[in-house]
Design an enzyme around this catalytic site. Structure first.
Site, PDB file in Angstrom:
ATOM      1  N   GLU A   1      -6.395  18.067  31.177  1.00 22.77           N
ATOM      2  CA  GLU A   1      -5.982  17.761  32.855  1.00 22.77           C
ATOM      3  C   GLU A   1      -6.726  18.874  33.535  1.00 22.77           C
ATOM      4  O   GLU A   1      -6.563  20.044  33.323  1.00 22.77           O
ATOM      5  CB  GLU A   1      -4.678  17.763  33.144  1.00 22.77           C
ATOM      6  CG  GLU A   1      -4.292  17.548  34.543  1.00 22.77           C
ATOM      7  CD  GLU A   1      -2.953  17.540  34.977  1.00 22.77           C
ATOM      8  OE1 GLU A   1      -2.612  17.072  36.235  1.00 22.77           O
ATOM      9  OE2 GLU A   1      -1.904  17.966  34.353  1.00 22.77           O
TER      10      GLU A   1
ATOM     11  N   LYS B   1     -14.378  18.146  53.929  1.00 19.57           N
ATOM     12  CA  LYS B   1     -15.671  18.158  54.944  1.00 19.57           C
ATOM     13  C   LYS B   1     -16.775  17.868  54.169  1.00 19.57           C
ATOM     14  O   LYS B   1     -17.124  18.169  52.795  1.00 19.57           O
ATOM     15  CB  LYS B   1     -15.616  20.001  55.225  1.00 19.57           C
ATOM     16  CG  LYS B   1     -14.892  20.262  56.181  1.00 19.57           C
ATOM     17  CD  LYS B   1     -15.066  21.506  56.643  1.00 19.57           C
ATOM     18  CE  LYS B   1     -13.864  21.986  57.695  1.00 19.57           C
ATOM     19  NZ  LYS B   1     -13.535  23.322  57.619  1.00 19.57           N
TER      20      LYS B   1
ATOM     21  N   ASP C   1      -3.233  10.905  46.466  1.00 17.42           N
ATOM     22  CA  ASP C   1      -2.643  10.275  47.675  1.00 17.42           C
ATOM     23  C   ASP C   1      -3.610  10.300  48.845  1.00 17.42           C
ATOM     24  O   ASP C   1      -3.493   9.915  49.792  1.00 17.42           O
ATOM     25  CB  ASP C   1      -1.557  11.102  48.014  1.00 17.42           C
ATOM     26  CG  ASP C   1      -1.918  12.450  48.689  1.00 17.42           C
ATOM     27  OD1 ASP C   1      -2.372  13.162  48.023  1.00 17.42           O
ATOM     28  OD2 ASP C   1      -1.250  12.569  49.845  1.00 17.42           O
TER      29      ASP C   1
ATOM     30  N   THR D   1       3.465  14.128  38.543  1.00 18.43           N
ATOM     31  CA  THR D   1       2.958  15.434  38.677  1.00 18.43           C
ATOM     32  C   THR D   1       3.861  15.894  39.688  1.00 18.43           C
ATOM     33  O   THR D   1       4.503  15.297  40.719  1.00 18.43           O
ATOM     34  CB  THR D   1       1.501  15.458  39.120  1.00 18.43           C
ATOM     35  OG1 THR D   1       1.345  15.278  40.523  1.00 18.43           O
ATOM     36  CG2 THR D   1       0.556  14.715  38.383  1.00 18.43           C
ATOM     37  N   GLU D   2       3.876  17.321  39.994  1.00 16.65           N
ATOM     38  CA  GLU D   2       4.515  17.700  41.081  1.00 16.65           C
ATOM     39  C   GLU D   2       4.202  17.374  42.481  1.00 16.65           C
ATOM     40  O   GLU D   2       5.053  17.024  43.288  1.00 16.65           O
ATOM     41  CB  GLU D   2       4.500  19.429  40.844  1.00 16.65           C
ATOM     42  CG  GLU D   2       5.297  19.934  40.060  1.00 16.65           C
ATOM     43  CD  GLU D   2       4.540  20.404  38.669  1.00 16.65           C
ATOM     44  OE1 GLU D   2       3.543  19.758  38.442  1.00 16.65           O
ATOM     45  OE2 GLU D   2       5.009  20.925  37.904  1.00 16.65           O
ATOM     46  N   TYR D   3       2.876  17.500  42.626  1.00 25.11           N
ATOM     47  CA  TYR D   3       2.423  16.833  44.007  1.00 25.11           C
ATOM     48  C   TYR D   3       2.747  15.368  44.172  1.00 25.11           C
ATOM     49  O   TYR D   3       3.156  15.038  45.343  1.00 25.11           O
ATOM     50  CB  TYR D   3       0.705  16.894  44.006  1.00 25.11           C
ATOM     51  CG  TYR D   3       0.292  18.241  44.395  1.00 25.11           C
ATOM     52  CD1 TYR D   3       0.970  19.625  43.872  1.00 25.11           C
ATOM     53  CD2 TYR D   3      -0.785  18.273  45.338  1.00 25.11           C
ATOM     54  CE1 TYR D   3       0.345  20.822  44.394  1.00 25.11           C
ATOM     55  CE2 TYR D   3      -1.257  19.601  45.992  1.00 25.11           C
ATOM     56  CZ  TYR D   3      -0.652  20.585  45.339  1.00 25.11           C
ATOM     57  OH  TYR D   3      -1.254  22.072  45.903  1.00 25.11           O
ATOM     58  N   GLU D   4       2.628  14.790  43.186  1.00 25.68           N
ATOM     59  CA  GLU D   4       2.984  13.430  43.311  1.00 25.68           C
ATOM     60  C   GLU D   4       4.519  13.088  43.672  1.00 25.68           C
ATOM     61  O   GLU D   4       4.886  12.036  44.599  1.00 25.68           O
ATOM     62  CB  GLU D   4       2.853  12.562  41.892  1.00 25.68           C
ATOM     63  CG  GLU D   4       2.905  11.231  41.994  1.00 25.68           C
ATOM     64  CD  GLU D   4       2.388  10.518  40.395  1.00 25.68           C
ATOM     65  OE1 GLU D   4       1.842  11.272  39.750  1.00 25.68           O
ATOM     66  OE2 GLU D   4       2.597   9.342  40.207  1.00 25.68           O
TER      67      GLU D   4
ATOM     68  N   ASP E   1      -8.134  18.714  44.890  1.00 25.74           N
ATOM     69  CA  ASP E   1      -8.302  19.040  46.244  1.00 25.74           C
ATOM     70  C   ASP E   1      -9.360  18.205  46.658  1.00 25.74           C
ATOM     71  O   ASP E   1     -10.371  17.966  46.241  1.00 25.74           O
ATOM     72  CB  ASP E   1      -9.083  20.385  46.031  1.00 25.74           C
ATOM     73  CG  ASP E   1      -7.851  21.539  45.477  1.00 25.74           C
ATOM     74  OD1 ASP E   1      -6.719  21.409  45.305  1.00 25.74           O
ATOM     75  OD2 ASP E   1      -8.496  22.639  45.229  1.00 25.74           O
TER      76      ASP E   1
END
Ligand code: SAH
Length: 210
Positions: A43, A118, A150, A187-190, A114
């Site tokens: 990962e 831009k 997301d 995941t944590e972000y998920e 990330d």
């Protein structure tokens, strides 16, 4: 991920048996690190490491390597990490991935990478062509990438970039958690984004090299 210096990051890292301090030394020989010939999944950008840890605990016949680029983040991941035989942690920048692996990886997970919105930062996205070129050299047989995000723009960009490069998209979900599938390792972000009501996108893709 917000970068906060945490106390004793180096100490936490070095005290963890399954942290590999000199990953370049194992280029082409990661099977020796694990002492078996099981497939190796990595990962890139593991963050706090929930996903890679739970995968490793669930699938003992697969070897996992969690990667992030900052000591502070790696230390946070290691704080929550038991010593697991089929899991190793390394700190490198994805730009250096070819220095560490050579035709030995079976699958890359990219979770909530990330988005670099831009245009002038396009080259930093982990699905930009310059990374796909590097990934070619680390995969064992066929290239296989599983991506979750997301971020709709990153998702659209990744579909185009991967397809142009020759990947076939085998599976796609535009609302991963709408399905009744209790087997999804998040995941944590998920978790955070799901609580906010964001849709989670997922794709699985493959490029055959023979
Ligand atoms: N996968 C985790 C964290 C997502 S945040 C989760 O879903 O919860 C993105 C992570 O990727 C951050 O921890 C960041 O440090 C890491 N990252 C970003 N660019 C990277 C790069 N070039 N090489 C290695 N890690 C990177």
């Amino acid at each position: 991920m917000r970068l906060r210096n945490i106390k004793n990051a180096k100490e936490i890292i070095n005290n963890y048996d399954n942290y590999i301090n000199n990953p370049e030394d194992y280029k082409g020989k990661w099977n020796k690190v694990f002492n078996n010939n099981n497939p190796i999944y990595i990962e890139i950008g593991m963050g706090k490491g929930k996903f890679i840890k739970e995968n490793a605990l669930k699938n003992s016949n697969i070897n996992y390597i969690g990667i992030d680029r900052y000591d502070a983040i790696v230390a946070k991941a290691i704080k929550n990490m038991p010593k697991i035989d089929n899991l190793r942690i390394i700190r490198i920048d994805a730009n250096d991935i070819e220095k560490v692996f050579d035709n030995e990886i079976s699958l890359i997970f990219l979770n909530f990478s990330d988005p670099w919105p831009k245009d002038r930062h396009e080259k930093r996205r982990l699905t930009d062509t310059n990374f796909l070129i590097k990934y070619d050299n680390i995969f064992k047989n066929n290239n296989k990438i599983i991506l979750k995000t997301d971020n709709r723009n990153l998702f659209e960009y990744s579909i185009i970039s991967l397809s142009k490069y020759g990947y076939i998209i085998n599976n796609i979900s535009l609302d991963l958690h709408n399905k009744v599938d209790k087997d999804i390792i998040t995941t944590e972000y998920e978790e955070k984004f799901m609580k906010n009501g964001n849709l989670i996108y997922k794709l699985e893709c493959e490029k055959k090299n023979i």
